[in-house]
Design a protein around this motif. Structure first.
Motif, PDB file in Angstrom:
ATOM      1  N   VAL A 148       0.844  -1.199   0.000  1.00  0.00           N
ATOM      2  CA  VAL A 148       0.000   0.000   0.000  1.00  0.00           C
ATOM      3  C   VAL A 148       0.879   1.249   0.000  1.00  0.00           C
ATOM      4  O   VAL A 148       1.782   1.378   0.829  1.00  0.00           O
ATOM      5  CB  VAL A 148      -0.944   0.036   1.225  1.00  0.00           C
ATOM      6  N   LYS A 149       0.591   2.143  -0.913  1.00  0.00           N
ATOM      7  CA  LYS A 149       1.283   3.444  -0.921  1.00  0.00           C
ATOM      8  C   LYS A 149       0.764   4.269   0.253  1.00  0.00           C
ATOM      9  O   LYS A 149      -0.439   4.402   0.451  1.00  0.00           O
ATOM     10  CB  LYS A 149       1.010   4.172  -2.236  1.00  0.00           C
ATOM     11  N   ILE A 150       1.706   4.815   1.041  1.00  0.00           N
ATOM     12  CA  ILE A 150       1.381   5.646   2.205  1.00  0.00           C
ATOM     13  C   ILE A 150       2.124   6.962   2.054  1.00  0.00           C
ATOM     14  O   ILE A 150       3.338   6.969   1.811  1.00  0.00           O
ATOM     15  CB  ILE A 150       1.822   4.970   3.524  1.00  0.00           C
ATOM     16  N   GLU A 151       1.402   8.060   2.211  1.00  0.00           N
ATOM     17  CA  GLU A 151       2.013   9.387   2.160  1.00  0.00           C
ATOM     18  C   GLU A 151       1.791  10.081   3.500  1.00  0.00           C
ATOM     19  O   GLU A 151       0.729   9.954   4.104  1.00  0.00           O
ATOM     20  CB  GLU A 151       1.381  10.237   1.065  1.00  0.00           C
ATOM     21  N   LEU A 152       2.789  10.823   3.932  1.00  0.00           N
ATOM     22  CA  LEU A 152       2.686  11.622   5.153  1.00  0.00           C
ATOM     23  C   LEU A 152       2.840  13.087   4.787  1.00  0.00           C
ATOM     24  O   LEU A 152       3.794  13.462   4.090  1.00  0.00           O
ATOM     25  CB  LEU A 152       3.771  11.230   6.162  1.00  0.00           C
ATOM     26  N   TYR A 153       1.895  13.896   5.261  1.00  0.00           N
ATOM     27  CA  TYR A 153       1.927  15.338   5.036  1.00  0.00           C
ATOM     28  C   TYR A 153       1.943  16.067   6.366  1.00  0.00           C
ATOM     29  O   TYR A 153       1.387  15.592   7.357  1.00  0.00           O
ATOM     30  CB  TYR A 153       0.697  15.803   4.242  1.00  0.00           C
ATOM     31  N   LYS A 154       2.554  17.228   6.367  1.00  0.00           N
ATOM     32  CA  LYS A 154       2.572  18.142   7.509  1.00  0.00           C
ATOM     33  C   LYS A 154       1.723  19.351   7.111  1.00  0.00           C
ATOM     34  O   LYS A 154       1.860  19.853   5.989  1.00  0.00           O
ATOM     35  CB  LYS A 154       4.016  18.566   7.797  1.00  0.00           C
ATOM     36  N   LEU A 155       0.851  19.801   8.006  1.00  0.00           N
ATOM     37  CA  LEU A 155      -0.021  20.939   7.726  1.00  0.00           C
ATOM     38  C   LEU A 155       0.356  22.082   8.652  1.00  0.00           C
ATOM     39  O   LEU A 155       0.170  21.994   9.864  1.00  0.00           O
ATOM     40  CB  LEU A 155      -1.483  20.557   7.937  1.00  0.00           C
ATOM     41  N   THR A 156       0.900  23.124   8.083  1.00  0.00           N
ATOM     42  CA  THR A 156       1.363  24.268   8.863  1.00  0.00           C
ATOM     43  C   THR A 156       0.802  25.547   8.264  1.00  0.00           C
ATOM     44  O   THR A 156       1.075  25.844   7.095  1.00  0.00           O
ATOM     45  CB  THR A 156       2.906  24.346   8.879  1.00  0.00           C
ATOM     46  N   GLY A 157       0.026  26.280   9.049  1.00  0.00           N
ATOM     47  CA  GLY A 157      -0.503  27.560   8.584  1.00  0.00           C
ATOM     48  C   GLY A 157      -1.277  27.457   7.281  1.00  0.00           C
ATOM     49  O   GLY A 157      -1.150  28.322   6.424  1.00  0.00           O
ATOM     50  N   GLY A 158      -2.042  26.398   7.108  1.00  0.00           N
ATOM     51  CA  GLY A 158      -2.814  26.212   5.897  1.00  0.00           C
ATOM     52  C   GLY A 158      -2.035  25.646   4.728  1.00  0.00           C
ATOM     53  O   GLY A 158      -2.585  25.420   3.656  1.00  0.00           O
ATOM     54  N   VAL A 159      -0.739  25.416   4.916  1.00  0.00           N
ATOM     55  CA  VAL A 159       0.102  24.865   3.852  1.00  0.00           C
ATOM     56  C   VAL A 159       0.333  23.379   4.129  1.00  0.00           C
ATOM     57  O   VAL A 159       0.742  22.993   5.226  1.00  0.00           O
ATOM     58  CB  VAL A 159       1.453  25.613   3.764  1.00  0.00           C
TER      59      VAL A 159
END
Length: 117
Positions: free
Chosen positions: A20-31
């Motif tokens: 399974v492809k897994i992506e991790l994102y960080k959300l900072t100040g709407g970005v």
């Protein structure tokens, strides 16, 4: 493993969800910025933490699990647009000194998650 870890269990077939492809994102100040992308191993886990203990800084994060592709590859009878194509789990890391584990128990028609240990 310490830091941020995850694993995926396929409730339909009763097995760990490998590949399974897994992506991790960080959300900072709407970005929203991508931190890491990987593929789950034969145990449904990642070979290393999504974030090391040193990288676990307080912030909002989002894991994306590409489950539509996984269930299609398993031969599941899915519509052209699966009900859960990409499962998104948004969570907050509050303390950089703690370990965070985000398991996903999933079928083509439902999922559950929790903060594991």
């Amino acid at each position: 493993m310490s830091g941020l870890t995850t694993h995926i269990l396929d409730n339909t077939n009763g097995v760990p969800a490998a590949g399974v492809k897994i992506e991790l994102y960080k959300l900072t100040g709407g970005v929203r910025s991508k931190v890491r992308e990987t593929i789950s191993n034969e145990d449904g886990r990642t070979n290393s933490p999504m974030l090391s203990a040193e990288q676990c800084m307080p912030n909002i994060y989002e894991l994306l699990f590409h489950m539509g592709d996984y269930f299609r590859d398993k031969g599941a009878d899915l519509p052209d647009q699966p009900f859960f194509d990409v499962v998104s789990v948004r969570f907050t890391i509050l303390h950089h000194t703690q370990d965070y584990h985000v398991p996903l128990l999933v079928s083509p028609w439902g999922y559950t998650t929790y903060r594991g240990s």
